[in-house]
Design an enzyme around this catalytic site. Sequence first.
Site, PDB file in Angstrom:
ATOM      1  N   HIS A  35       1.236  -1.297   0.111  1.00 56.68           N
ATOM      2  CA  HIS A  35       0.000   0.314   0.196  1.00 56.68           C
ATOM      3  C   HIS A  35       1.442   0.996  -0.276  1.00 56.68           C
ATOM      4  O   HIS A  35       1.366   1.051   0.882  1.00 56.68           O
ATOM      5  CB  HIS A  35      -0.642  -0.067   1.287  1.00 56.68           C
ATOM      6  N   ASP A  37       1.391   5.035   0.261  1.00 56.34           N
ATOM      7  CA  ASP A  37       0.120   5.924   0.562  1.00 56.34           C
ATOM      8  C   ASP A  37       0.674   7.327   0.343  1.00 56.34           C
ATOM      9  O   ASP A  37       1.683   8.272   0.380  1.00 56.34           O
ATOM     10  CB  ASP A  37       0.366   6.638   1.839  1.00 56.34           C
ATOM     11  N   HIS A  68      -2.921   4.192  -3.001  1.00 56.72           N
ATOM     12  CA  HIS A  68      -4.067   5.289  -2.104  1.00 56.72           C
ATOM     13  C   HIS A  68      -3.147   7.042  -2.389  1.00 56.72           C
ATOM     14  O   HIS A  68      -2.954   7.386  -1.478  1.00 56.72           O
ATOM     15  CB  HIS A  68      -3.921   5.372  -0.958  1.00 56.72           C
ATOM     16  N   MET A  70      -4.611  10.623  -1.723  1.00 62.41           N
ATOM     17  CA  MET A  70      -5.234  11.379  -0.820  1.00 62.41           C
ATOM     18  C   MET A  70      -4.600  12.591  -1.685  1.00 62.41           C
ATOM     19  O   MET A  70      -4.066  13.249  -1.089  1.00 62.41           O
ATOM     20  CB  MET A  70      -4.530  11.096   0.266  1.00 62.41           C
ATOM     21  N   ASP A 177      -8.510   1.021   6.219  1.00 60.15           N
ATOM     22  CA  ASP A 177      -7.550   1.265   6.291  1.00 60.15           C
ATOM     23  C   ASP A 177      -7.311   2.783   6.949  1.00 60.15           C
ATOM     24  O   ASP A 177      -8.298   3.943   7.524  1.00 60.15           O
ATOM     25  CB  ASP A 177      -7.304   2.592   4.949  1.00 60.15           C
TER      26      ASP A 177
END
Length: 222
Positions: A35, A37, A68, A70, A177
């Site tokens: 994963h 970020d 991911h 953001m 998450d």
Amino acid sequence: MSRSVKIAPSILSCDFGRLAEEIGAIEDGGADWVHVDVMDGHFVPNITIGPLIAEAARRATDLPIDVHLMISDPDRYLEAFAGAGADVLTVHYEACPHLHRTLSRIRELGVRAGVAVNPGTPVEFVRECIDEIDLLLVMSVNPGFGGQSFIDASTDKVRRGRGLLDAAGSSAALEVDGGVGAGNAGALAEAGATVLVAGSSVYGHASGPDAGIAALRKAIDG
Ligand code: DX5
Ligand code: ZN
């Protein structure tokens, strides 16, 4: 059911000076996905990883790279992260005024399309785009930092997300998450999650990332 739950350690909590080794450690420890970020200092307060580091993570492993985003206006960067080797690209519902188009674009790039909902956003809001979604991410903390406490109401939200996907006949992954550890992983799997992201409970485990993954696996499988 629990056998199919994937563990996706977040490299946000790893030692970036030893990125390839840190990814190797979770791969050896039985991680299913990596994963990544991505934070832009705008959608969330923190700034982290760009396409260059995502690409370095890609080179370090054969495991799927779960990116991911953001970030505000993610459409501007979809191509860059797809080019960096992402297998999943997850955008935030709150950052996408034209969510349907964004998700379609991700699929056009040959990448699985994910949508994340913040703790303050009802999971039901993704319903209109359910056919465009390969992954639904329920945030169990407010995004921006690793090491935050799990928001308890998230377990019920995961359950409602599971109901939503099942009712639509969707085979999308259901990811959770934020603040995930051995203490809540079993309940999340039970609620219908299929991918658990874990940063500090893996890389911050006193006995190393492999022990962190083993503790999660035990909590999931009982
Ligand atoms: C939070 C990130 C998470 C975070 C998870 O904004 O999206 O992926 O790294 O870290 P832990 O497991 O420590 O909450
Ligand atoms: Zn994340």
